[in-house]
Structures are given as structure tokens and as C-alpha cells.
Write a protein that holds these residues in place. Structure first.
Motif, PDB file in Angstrom:
ATOM      1  N   TYR A 115       0.884  -1.059   0.016  1.00 36.14           N
ATOM      2  CA  TYR A 115      -0.107  -0.071  -0.016  1.00 36.14           C
ATOM      3  C   TYR A 115       0.746   1.186   0.107  1.00 36.14           C
ATOM      4  CZ  TYR A 115      -3.001   3.865   1.440  1.00 36.14           C
ATOM      5  OH  TYR A 115      -3.585   5.111   1.524  1.00 36.14           O
ATOM      6  N   GLY A 116       1.718   1.454   0.897  1.00 38.62           N
ATOM      7  CA  GLY A 116       2.847   2.446   0.893  1.00 38.62           C
ATOM      8  C   GLY A 116       3.355   2.816  -0.357  1.00 38.62           C
ATOM      9  N   ASN A 117       4.038   1.697  -0.868  1.00 37.43           N
ATOM     10  CA  ASN A 117       4.903   1.951  -2.099  1.00 37.43           C
ATOM     11  C   ASN A 117       3.807   2.219  -3.297  1.00 37.43           C
ATOM     12  OD1 ASN A 117       7.150   1.407  -0.654  1.00 37.43           O
ATOM     13  ND2 ASN A 117       7.297  -0.738  -1.245  1.00 37.43           N
ATOM     14  N   LEU A 118       2.700   1.662  -3.366  1.00 41.18           N
ATOM     15  CA  LEU A 118       1.797   1.943  -4.485  1.00 41.18           C
ATOM     16  C   LEU A 118       1.259   3.272  -4.322  1.00 41.18           C
ATOM     17  CD1 LEU A 118       0.319   1.059  -6.832  1.00 41.18           C
ATOM     18  CD2 LEU A 118      -1.478   0.029  -5.428  1.00 41.18           C
ATOM     19  N   LEU A 119       0.838   3.697  -3.132  1.00 42.76           N
ATOM     20  CA  LEU A 119       0.429   5.112  -2.981  1.00 42.76           C
ATOM     21  C   LEU A 119       1.613   5.991  -3.181  1.00 42.76           C
ATOM     22  CD1 LEU A 119      -1.779   6.851  -2.028  1.00 42.76           C
ATOM     23  CD2 LEU A 119      -0.833   6.880   0.150  1.00 42.76           C
ATOM     24  N   SER A 120       2.464   6.026  -2.890  1.00 41.82           N
ATOM     25  CA  SER A 120       3.816   6.944  -3.442  1.00 41.82           C
ATOM     26  C   SER A 120       4.041   6.950  -4.821  1.00 41.82           C
ATOM     27  CB  SER A 120       5.138   6.170  -2.705  1.00 41.82           C
ATOM     28  OG  SER A 120       6.078   7.317  -2.991  1.00 41.82           O
ATOM     29  N   LEU A 121       3.930   5.743  -5.747  1.00 42.47           N
ATOM     30  CA  LEU A 121       4.045   5.900  -6.883  1.00 42.47           C
ATOM     31  C   LEU A 121       2.901   6.705  -7.600  1.00 42.47           C
ATOM     32  CD1 LEU A 121       5.192   2.291  -7.798  1.00 42.47           C
ATOM     33  CD2 LEU A 121       6.501   4.360  -8.244  1.00 42.47           C
ATOM     34  N   MET A 122       1.497   6.409  -6.981  1.00 39.25           N
ATOM     35  CA  MET A 122       0.508   7.185  -7.574  1.00 39.25           C
ATOM     36  C   MET A 122       0.665   8.690  -7.106  1.00 39.25           C
ATOM     37  SD  MET A 122      -2.570   4.865  -6.563  1.00 39.25           S
ATOM     38  CE  MET A 122      -3.223   3.418  -7.602  1.00 39.25           C
ATOM     39  N   GLU A 123       1.053   9.139  -6.034  1.00 38.99           N
ATOM     40  CA  GLU A 123       1.195  10.597  -5.698  1.00 38.99           C
ATOM     41  C   GLU A 123       2.305  11.266  -6.729  1.00 38.99           C
ATOM     42  OE1 GLU A 123       2.070  10.084  -1.270  1.00 38.99           O
ATOM     43  OE2 GLU A 123      -0.252  10.352  -0.985  1.00 38.99           O
ATOM     44  N   GLN A 124       3.514  10.368  -7.028  1.00 33.85           N
ATOM     45  CA  GLN A 124       4.261  11.037  -7.653  1.00 33.85           C
ATOM     46  C   GLN A 124       3.774  11.411  -9.137  1.00 33.85           C
ATOM     47  OE1 GLN A 124       7.899   8.330  -7.910  1.00 33.85           O
ATOM     48  NE2 GLN A 124       7.801   7.980  -5.778  1.00 33.85           N
ATOM     49  N   ARG A 125       2.886  10.485  -9.507  1.00 30.89           N
ATOM     50  CA  ARG A 125       2.394  10.469 -10.846  1.00 30.89           C
ATOM     51  C   ARG A 125       1.592  11.809 -10.890  1.00 30.89           C
ATOM     52  NH1 ARG A 125      -2.274  10.414 -13.283  1.00 30.89           N
ATOM     53  NH2 ARG A 125      -2.136   9.864 -15.758  1.00 30.89           N
ATOM     54  N   ALA A 126       0.835  11.940  -9.852  1.00 29.09           N
ATOM     55  CA  ALA A 126      -0.110  13.081  -9.643  1.00 29.09           C
ATOM     56  C   ALA A 126       0.548  14.584  -9.698  1.00 29.09           C
ATOM     57  CB  ALA A 126      -1.138  12.908  -8.453  1.00 29.09           C
ATOM     58  N   GLU A 127       1.901  14.508  -9.161  1.00 30.61           N
ATOM     59  CA  GLU A 127       2.466  15.816  -9.031  1.00 30.61           C
ATOM     60  C   GLU A 127       3.274  16.337 -10.128  1.00 30.61           C
ATOM     61  OE1 GLU A 127       5.390  14.659  -5.875  1.00 30.61           O
ATOM     62  OE2 GLU A 127       3.844  14.692  -4.429  1.00 30.61           O
ATOM     63  N   ARG A 128       3.365  15.078 -11.243  1.00 37.50           N
ATOM     64  CA  ARG A 128       4.119  15.719 -12.426  1.00 37.50           C
ATOM     65  C   ARG A 128       3.342  16.532 -13.439  1.00 37.50           C
ATOM     66  NH1 ARG A 128       5.480  10.053 -12.546  1.00 37.50           N
ATOM     67  NH2 ARG A 128       4.024   9.570 -14.220  1.00 37.50           N
TER      68      ARG A 128
END
Length: 255
Positions: free
Chosen positions: A242-255
Motif C-alpha cells: 500500500y505504502g509503495n503503491l500510494l507513493s507511486l500514484m502521488e508521484q504521478r499526480a505531482e508531475r
């Protein structure tokens, strides 16, 4: 993005069998937005829905075997409606019918179930492993045959990235025909060793960034974490995923 991340409860089958309500509450505390059911461990779906409502979790579909769907499809649809989901997924098929004729029967059966339940708003999907690539049907691998995006075939995809990679396929490349036909995707990582077995997301060799990118532009509604077996405590594994997947999703949203 947490509202799109769910966990397949088969991963936590022992925990659910021991104390289903407590397991659901802990999943919610981790941050997951949903759970995907694989049986109810003797609990009434109405009672489980009460726990979902209490915790804010949503149901991200039900995994139900083909035989059960054929025998009690209407009751399964009732259970899906109680839990607030429109997705019923066949999680694989028995070894005895992994033949050309068997797969043709499976496609026919799942389409018949879909036609029967369509007026109730139910969607029918199929979840793959690697074995579907061992059989050819009408000149294509059995998975592509089952999910063929043509008029008259109502079976949606619930593709599992681990099993696609295990079978030698690039997940995103395999996804391409199923834009708008894959509301749920299954995510698990693969260890970087000779065993190439199950691992929490972000700890193995699968690149999830392009998978999320494809999903966000192609109609994926749920990203479902699953780990068939765990070398450490399953709850710790789903917490890491969960933590790693959420981090990847948040990185995408920030781009």
C-alpha cells in the motif's frame, strides 16, 4: 488516490478466517480504500457490509469460481448488491478444462452469466494466471481468446501483472487491447532472484509506474493488491504494498 487502492482478501485469508471484522478494520487503518472478496468465511454479507460502512471501505468486486457462478449466479449477484459492487470475477478455471474445447466452454458460460445478470448492472471479468498461455484457441493464446474485445464477448479483463510477467509478457503491452474493458487490475511484485516469486509492491522487478499511467488513462477503477503467498506476515506485506503503491500514484499526480 487511496480510494482506488484495494486488497484482495485471499492474501489475508487466514486473518479473515480468524477474525474477519478485525481484519477489515486493520486494512482500513492502513489506508486502503477497498477490499476484494474471495469468500465470506461463514459471515453474512450484510454483516460484512456493516463493517465496510463503519470503516469507509468499499467492495472492489467478488472473486467467485465458475462452478459457483453457474449454480447460484443470482444469489452471487444478490451478495454483490448487498456489498455495493457491480463486479464479479472468475478467478481462474480447473485444470481439467484447460483445453481448447474447455476454454470455448468457459467463454460461452461467462457470456451467458453476463447476459443473465446484465440487467442488474453486474459486470463479469476473468482473472488470469500463467497457465492460460499454455493453450491455443483459434490460433491465439487462451487468455486473449477469453478476453477478445469483439462484439458479443462481454467478458472484461482483470489482468494480473505478476502472472503476465511470469508468462513472459510485458504487462502494459498486453494491456493495450483492453482500454475501457479492464475496470480492475491486479498488482503484485516479483522477487529479483531465481525463484521469481511473489513480493510486496515496490520490492521486486516489476515497474509499476507505466502500469499506473496506463490505468489512469484507460479506465481502471481499482488497483487491487494481491500476494498469493507471503514469506513474512501477510498484513505487513499488504502494508508495504500500500505504502509503495500510494507513493507511486502521488508521484504521478505531482508531475
Amino acid at each position: 488516490m487511496r480510494e482506488k487502492i484495494a486488497v484482495q482478501l485471499y492474501t489475508l485469508r487466514e486473518e479473515c478466517a480468524s477474525d474477519f471484522p478485525a481484519t477489515l478494520r486493520e486494512i482500513s487503518q492502513i489506508g486502503y480504500g477497498g477490499v476484494q472478496f474471495a469468500g465470506f468465511h461463514g459471515h453474512d454479507p450484510k454483516a460484512l457490509k456493516d463493517i465496510l460502512d463503519e470503516t469507509g471501505l468499499k467492495a472492489a468486486g467478488l472473486h467467485v469460481g465458475l462452478d459457483e457462478l453457474l449454480e447460484r449466479g443470482d444469489q452471487v449477484a444478490d451478495e454483490a448488491e448487498v456489498l455495493g459492487t457491480i463486479d464479479i470475477i472468475c478467478p481462474g478455471i480447473a485444470e481439467a478444462i484447460r483445453t481448447e474445447g474447455g476454454y470455448k466452454g468457459v467463454r460461452s458460460d461467462l457470456n451467458a452469466i453476463s447476459a443473465k445478470l446484465k440487467d442488474r448492472g453486474i459486470r463479469i471479468s476473468y482473472h488470469n494466471h500463467a497457465f492460460e498461455f499454455e493453450t491455443k484457441v483459434d490460433g491465439k493464446d487462451a487468455l486473449s481468446y477469453l478476453l477478445e474485445p469483439v462484439p458479443g464477448n462481454e467478458i472484461l479483463a482483470e489482468l494480473d501483472v505478476f502472472w503476465l510477467k511470469k508468462a513472459g509478457h510485458d504487462p502494459v503491452a498486453f494491456f493495450e487491447p483492453y482500454g475501457g474493458r479492464m475496470p480492475i487490475v491486479h498488482l503484485k511484485d516479483m522477487t529479483d532472484d531465481e525463484e521469481a516469486t511473489f513480493a510486496p509492491i515496490g520490492t521486486g522487478v516489476i515497474d509499476f509506474a507505466p502500469i499506473i499511467e496506463w490505468g489512469e488513462t484507460s479506465g481502471v477503477e481499482w488497483y487491487v493488491v494481491e500476494q498469493d503467498s507471503c514469506k513474512t506476515a501477510p498484513m505487513d506485506c499488504v502494508r508495504t504494498s500500500y505504502g509503495n503503491l500510494l507513493s507511486l500514484m502521488e508521484q504521478r499526480a505531482e508531475r
